[in-house]
Scaffold this active site. Sequence first.
Site, PDB file in Angstrom:
ATOM      1  CE1 TYR A 152      -4.355  -1.409   0.580  1.00 15.38           C
ATOM      2  CE2 TYR A 152      -3.365  -2.980   2.172  1.00 15.38           C
ATOM      3  CZ  TYR A 152      -4.536  -2.704   0.546  1.00 15.38           C
ATOM      4  OH  TYR A 152      -5.011  -3.522   0.671  1.00 15.38           O
ATOM      5  CB  THR A 310      -6.506  -2.829  -6.218  1.00 18.21           C
ATOM      6  OG1 THR A 310      -7.759  -2.098  -5.852  1.00 18.21           O
ATOM      7  CG2 THR A 310      -5.553  -3.011  -7.509  1.00 18.21           C
ATOM      8  CD  GLU A 311      -8.448  -3.270   0.725  1.00 19.19           C
ATOM      9  OE1 GLU A 311      -7.320  -2.727   0.572  1.00 19.19           O
ATOM     10  OE2 GLU A 311      -9.903  -3.196   1.560  1.00 19.19           O
ATOM     11  CB  THR A 312     -12.093  -8.568  -2.406  1.00 17.53           C
ATOM     12  OG1 THR A 312     -12.997  -9.204  -2.013  1.00 17.53           O
ATOM     13  CG2 THR A 312     -11.160  -9.662  -3.064  1.00 17.53           C
TER      14      THR A 312
END
Length: 378
Positions: A152, A310-312
Site C-alpha cells: 500500500y 486490487t483488494e478483496t
Amino acid sequence: MRFSLLSTLATTTLLLTSQLTQASTVSEDVGQSTVTSAPVVLKREDGLFTAVDTPVFAYITLIGTPASNEIPVPSSLLSKTTSTTSTTSSSSSSTTSTTSTAFDGFNSFGKAIPTAIVYSPYEDSGACKSSDTILSDLKIVQSVGIPSIRMYGTDCNTINTVLDNAVLLGLKVNQGFWIGPDGYSGITGYVDDLITWGQTNGWEIFDFITVGNEAINSGYLTTAQLISIIADVKSRLRAGGYNGLVTTSEPPVTYENHPELCTGSAIDFAGINPHSYFDTYSSAATSGTFVVGQYNIVKNICGAMDVFVTETGYPSAGIQNGGNIPSLANQEIAVEAILQDMNYNVTILTLYNDYWKDPGSYGIEQSFGTLRLYEADS
Ligand SMILES: *[C@@H]1O[C@H](CO)[C@@H](O)[C@H](O)[C@H]1NC(C)=O
C-alpha cells in the site's frame, strides 16, 4: 521435462546466469532443488535446466559454494521449453523459444491461490519489520506460489527492503503510494525514491503502480485532486523511465459516484476494492457473485477500460453484518468462492492478521489473514 530461465526478471536472471556460469566451470551439475518434500536434480545444459517436474520453487545449491549462497529459483523463472535454446545473458545470447508455465490458480499443494496478496511490513506492535523478517515473510509468499504482492505504501524503508527482497525471490509487486491527510505532499519524496530505485534496479518487478488507496472514499482528496495527482505522478514516473501501468484503488461506489475517475483520468485500468462483508444482503457463500457483480458494474461505468480487483477478502472474526458472519470457516468459504468466480485473478487482503491495526467498529480489521488457506495440509 526441460526448463529454461525466463528473462522477465532481469536482475534475478543475471544473478543466476553469472553464478551458474561459475558453477559450470566446476561441473555441469547445477545441484539439487527442493520441491516441497521431494528433491529434484537440476542439470545445466546450454543454459537449460533438466528436472523431473515443475517445482514451486527450487533452491539451487552451487557446487563448491557454501549452503548460505543458495539461490532461490521461483517457478516464474522456470519455463517448459521444447527446443534446445539458450537463455539471454551477457555471455550467450540467442532467441529463446519458451512457453511460460501459466498461472492456473492452484499451487503445488493443490490449494487455490490469488495472483496477488497484500503484504504489510509491520510487526503486531506497529513497528517496522526488519529486512530479515521481510525476507522470510516473502519466502513464505513464494513457497505458496503466489506470484505478486500488493504494497500500500512506501514507509518503513520498504522501497529498499521489500523491493530488494522481492527481486531476489522473483516476486512481482503492485507498489502503492499511500495518500493520507497530508495529500500529495505526503508522497512526493517517495515518488523520487521509487524512481531512484527503478533507475538502479529496473522496472520489471512492478505489475503496476497504484497512486492512492481509497483516498477519495476516506475523504482525504476530492476526485479532481486525485485525478490531478495521478497525472502528475504518472508523468514523473514516465520521465524517470517507468513505462508500465498506473492506477488508483477505490471501492466500486467511488467509480459509480465519480465516473470521471476512470473516464477522465490518467489511470490505465480501474483498481477496485470490493468487500462483500459490508453488503448486508451478502453472505460468505455469495461473496464470489458479489465481487463479480461489483466488477461488472465498474466495467460498465469505465467503458473499454480494464478493471482489476486490487483488494478483496473476508474477515475470520468480528461482528455479524446482515448475512455475513465472520469465522475461520466462513472466511475460507468466501475466499474460495471469490477466487473461483474471479478466475483466481484478484488481490486478496491479506497474508497475516493485522494486529497492528485498530479492530474498528465491526471488530474485523485485524482478521483478514489468509495464509493458512494456501499452505499444505499438515
Ligand atoms: C489478470 O487480470 C489482468 C487485468 O485484466 C490481466 O492483465 C492479467 O493478464 C490477468 N492475469 C491472469 C493470470 O489471468
